[in-house]
Design an enzyme around this catalytic site. Structure first.
Site, PDB file in Angstrom:
ATOM      1  N   LYS A  13      -1.792  -2.741   1.759  1.00 47.12           N
ATOM      2  CA  LYS A  13      -1.167  -3.494   2.857  1.00 47.12           C
ATOM      3  C   LYS A  13      -1.783  -3.119   4.207  1.00 47.12           C
ATOM      4  CE  LYS A  13       2.994  -1.980   1.941  1.00 47.12           C
ATOM      5  NZ  LYS A  13       2.602  -1.041   0.865  1.00 47.12           N
ATOM      6  N   ARG A  88      11.909  -3.636   3.228  1.00 47.00           N
ATOM      7  CA  ARG A  88      11.791  -2.902   1.969  1.00 47.00           C
ATOM      8  C   ARG A  88      13.073  -2.967   1.157  1.00 47.00           C
ATOM      9  NH1 ARG A  88       7.519   0.893   3.839  1.00 47.00           N
ATOM     10  NH2 ARG A  88       6.960   2.346   2.217  1.00 47.00           N
ATOM     11  N   ARG A 127      -6.401   8.832  -0.732  1.00 47.87           N
ATOM     12  CA  ARG A 127      -6.294   8.195   0.593  1.00 47.87           C
ATOM     13  C   ARG A 127      -6.455   9.222   1.715  1.00 47.87           C
ATOM     14  NH1 ARG A 127      -1.350   4.272   2.168  1.00 47.87           N
ATOM     15  NH2 ARG A 127      -0.013   6.053   1.676  1.00 47.87           N
ATOM     16  N   ARG A 160      -1.830  12.317   3.859  1.00 43.48           N
ATOM     17  CA  ARG A 160      -0.383  12.340   4.112  1.00 43.48           C
ATOM     18  C   ARG A 160       0.316  13.281   3.140  1.00 43.48           C
ATOM     19  NH1 ARG A 160       1.399   6.095   4.493  1.00 43.48           N
ATOM     20  NH2 ARG A 160       3.244   6.979   3.495  1.00 43.48           N
ATOM     21  N   ARG A 171       8.434   7.631  -4.520  1.00 48.09           N
ATOM     22  CA  ARG A 171       8.197   6.433  -3.699  1.00 48.09           C
ATOM     23  C   ARG A 171       8.014   5.197  -4.570  1.00 48.09           C
ATOM     24  NH1 ARG A 171       3.247   8.138  -0.560  1.00 48.09           N
ATOM     25  NH2 ARG A 171       3.368   6.105   0.417  1.00 48.09           N
TER      26      ARG A 171
HETATM   27  P1  ADP Z   1      -0.618   0.620   1.643  1.00 48.45           P
HETATM   28  O1  ADP Z   1      -0.661   0.353   3.126  1.00 48.45           O
HETATM   29  O2  ADP Z   1      -0.189  -0.591   0.852  1.00 48.45           O
HETATM   30  O3  ADP Z   1       0.165   1.845   1.276  1.00 48.45           O
HETATM   31  P2  ADP Z   1      -3.446   1.276   2.001  1.00 48.45           P
HETATM   32  O4  ADP Z   1      -3.983   0.082   2.724  1.00 48.45           O
HETATM   33  O5  ADP Z   1      -3.241   2.515   2.794  1.00 48.45           O
HETATM   34  O6  ADP Z   1      -2.114   0.883   1.168  1.00 48.45           O
HETATM   35  O7  ADP Z   1      -4.441   1.566   0.788  1.00 48.45           O
HETATM   36  C1  ADP Z   1      -4.210   2.664  -0.102  1.00 48.45           C
HETATM   37  C2  ADP Z   1      -5.540   3.313  -0.466  1.00 48.45           C
HETATM   38  O8  ADP Z   1      -6.299   2.410  -1.278  1.00 48.45           O
HETATM   39  C3  ADP Z   1      -6.431   3.646   0.725  1.00 48.45           C
HETATM   40  O9  ADP Z   1      -7.100   4.847   0.403  1.00 48.45           O
HETATM   41  C4  ADP Z   1      -7.404   2.467   0.802  1.00 48.45           C
HETATM   42  O10 ADP Z   1      -8.666   2.842   1.365  1.00 48.45           O
HETATM   43  C5  ADP Z   1      -7.552   2.082  -0.656  1.00 48.45           C
HETATM   44  N1  ADP Z   1      -7.707   0.638  -0.889  1.00 48.45           N
HETATM   45  C6  ADP Z   1      -7.095  -0.380  -0.237  1.00 48.45           C
HETATM   46  N2  ADP Z   1      -7.436  -1.580  -0.753  1.00 48.45           N
HETATM   47  C7  ADP Z   1      -8.271  -1.311  -1.800  1.00 48.45           C
HETATM   48  C8  ADP Z   1      -8.978  -2.141  -2.758  1.00 48.45           C
HETATM   49  N3  ADP Z   1      -8.854  -3.471  -2.762  1.00 48.45           N
HETATM   50  N4  ADP Z   1      -9.740  -1.513  -3.670  1.00 48.45           N
HETATM   51  C9  ADP Z   1      -9.846  -0.169  -3.681  1.00 48.45           C
HETATM   52  N5  ADP Z   1      -9.251   0.663  -2.814  1.00 48.45           N
HETATM   53  C10 ADP Z   1      -8.443   0.106  -1.877  1.00 48.45           C
HETATM   54  P1  AMP Z   2       4.648   3.795   4.407  1.00 53.06           P
HETATM   55  O1  AMP Z   2       3.740   4.290   5.489  1.00 53.06           O
HETATM   56  O2  AMP Z   2       4.914   2.319   4.502  1.00 53.06           O
HETATM   57  O3  AMP Z   2       4.213   4.233   3.037  1.00 53.06           O
HETATM   58  O4  AMP Z   2       6.057   4.485   4.697  1.00 53.06           O
HETATM   59  C1  AMP Z   2       6.213   5.895   4.687  1.00 53.06           C
HETATM   60  C2  AMP Z   2       7.687   6.260   4.660  1.00 53.06           C
HETATM   61  O5  AMP Z   2       8.338   5.791   5.852  1.00 53.06           O
HETATM   62  C3  AMP Z   2       8.500   5.653   3.511  1.00 53.06           C
HETATM   63  O6  AMP Z   2       8.385   6.413   2.313  1.00 53.06           O
HETATM   64  C4  AMP Z   2       9.908   5.694   4.093  1.00 53.06           C
HETATM   65  O7  AMP Z   2      10.457   7.006   4.068  1.00 53.06           O
HETATM   66  C5  AMP Z   2       9.657   5.343   5.559  1.00 53.06           C
HETATM   67  N1  AMP Z   2       9.692   3.882   5.764  1.00 53.06           N
HETATM   68  C6  AMP Z   2       8.661   3.077   6.151  1.00 53.06           C
HETATM   69  N2  AMP Z   2       9.070   1.802   6.235  1.00 53.06           N
HETATM   70  C7  AMP Z   2      10.385   1.775   5.877  1.00 53.06           C
HETATM   71  C8  AMP Z   2      11.355   0.751   5.725  1.00 53.06           C
HETATM   72  N3  AMP Z   2      11.058  -0.532   5.962  1.00 53.06           N
HETATM   73  N4  AMP Z   2      12.601   1.113   5.348  1.00 53.06           N
HETATM   74  C9  AMP Z   2      12.917   2.390   5.123  1.00 53.06           C
HETATM   75  N5  AMP Z   2      12.055   3.401   5.210  1.00 53.06           N
HETATM   76  C10 AMP Z   2      10.782   3.109   5.577  1.00 53.06           C
END
Ligand code: ADP
Ligand code: AMP
Length: 213
Positions: A13, A88, A127, A160, A171
């Site tokens: 995302k 969410r 990541r 993270r 999660r």
């Molecule tokens: P989210 O925001 O949904 O938690 P991220 O955008 O942070 O996910 O992506 C999670 C991990 O996967 C990151 O390390 C990113 O570089 C990698 N990633 C994202 N999209 C792809 C893809 N299409 N193929 C492979 N790796 C990806």
């Molecule tokens: P994310 O960066 O989206 O993976 O979010 C990291 C953490 O932030 C999650 O595991 C939750 O603890 C909190 N968080 C982010 N967005 C929300 C949401 N929309 N509702 C509740 N908690 C959230």
């Protein structure tokens, strides 16, 4: 255009929201990033959020909705935005629908990025994130040009705490229980488009652009 990106932790995302936000000239708003900023500033909101984030649990709806709606009231959101990580829960989705309806607005599109659980785990474990611009990298699938340095900021990347395997397990369970019902919520409203998030990053971006037309 008001767009919601739905998908599990690690679905891509943040990666896609950054790119699509630039294309549409609208801000990319990630509630996770807003909470992490509050944590690093040491605010009351940050302290509260941290206690949930460290466990992999969701921050309570009321707190999250208030923070998000305040962000959406800022002038840069007038033309639209890409929401990443919000809503969410069904309660959050309903609160957003209500807040938008009060102004005669609505969500324009929801894109659901579909990725298998095994791939999510691989992505989260590799990541690395820029502390300045929040761009996510992956040590194997999306490495920075210089090892562990952000391409744009040059800053040292970090991992993270909640990407540790134990927290990732919680999660993902929280996602399946509380967030997956939103797929139906937006499908019923005719707003949902599904995109295969397992393809490579540029291909996912192309499919997202098509589904936003
Ligand atoms: P989210 O925001 O949904 O938690 P991220 O955008 O942070 O996910 O992506 C999670 C991990 O996967 C990151 O390390 C990113 O570089 C990698 N990633 C994202 N999209 C792809 C893809 N299409 N193929 C492979 N790796 C990806
Ligand atoms: P994310 O960066 O989206 O993976 O979010 C990291 C953490 O932030 C999650 O595991 C939750 O603890 C909190 N968080 C982010 N967005 C929300 C949401 N929309 N509702 C509740 N908690 C959230």
């Amino acid at each position: 255009m008001r767009v919601i990106l739905l998908g599990a932790p690690g679905a891509g995302k943040g990666t896609q929201a950054g790119k699509i936000g630039e294309r549409l000239s609208v801000p990319h708003i990630a509630t996770g990033d807003l909470f992490r900023a509050a944590v690093s500033q040491g605010t009351e909101l940050g302290k509260l959020a941290k206690s949930y984030m460290d466990q992999g649990e969701l921050v309570p709806d009321q707190v999250t909705v208030r923070m998000l709606l305040e962000r959406l009231s800022q002038p840069d959101c007038r033309k639209g935005y890409i929401l990443d990580g919000f809503p969410r829960t069904l309660e959050q989705a309903q609160a957003l629908d209500t807040a938008l309806a009060e102004r005669g607005d609505k969500v324009d599109r929801t894109i659901y990025l579909e990725v298998s659980e095994a791939e999510l785990v691989r992505r989260l474990s590799g990541r690395w994130i820029c502390p300045v611009c929040q761009t996510p990298y992956h040590e194997v699938t999306n490495p920075p040009r210089t090892p562990r340095r952000c391409d744009k900021e040059g800053a040292a990347l970090y991992q993270r705490d909640d990407d540790k395997p134990e927290t990732v397990k919680t999660r993902l369970a929280v996602y399946f229980q509380q967030t997956v019902p939103l797929i139906q919520h937006y499908a019923r409203q005719g707003l949902l488009r599904r995109v295969n998030g397992e393809k490579e990053i540029q291909q996912v971006e192309r499919e997202m652009v098509t589904s936003l037309r």
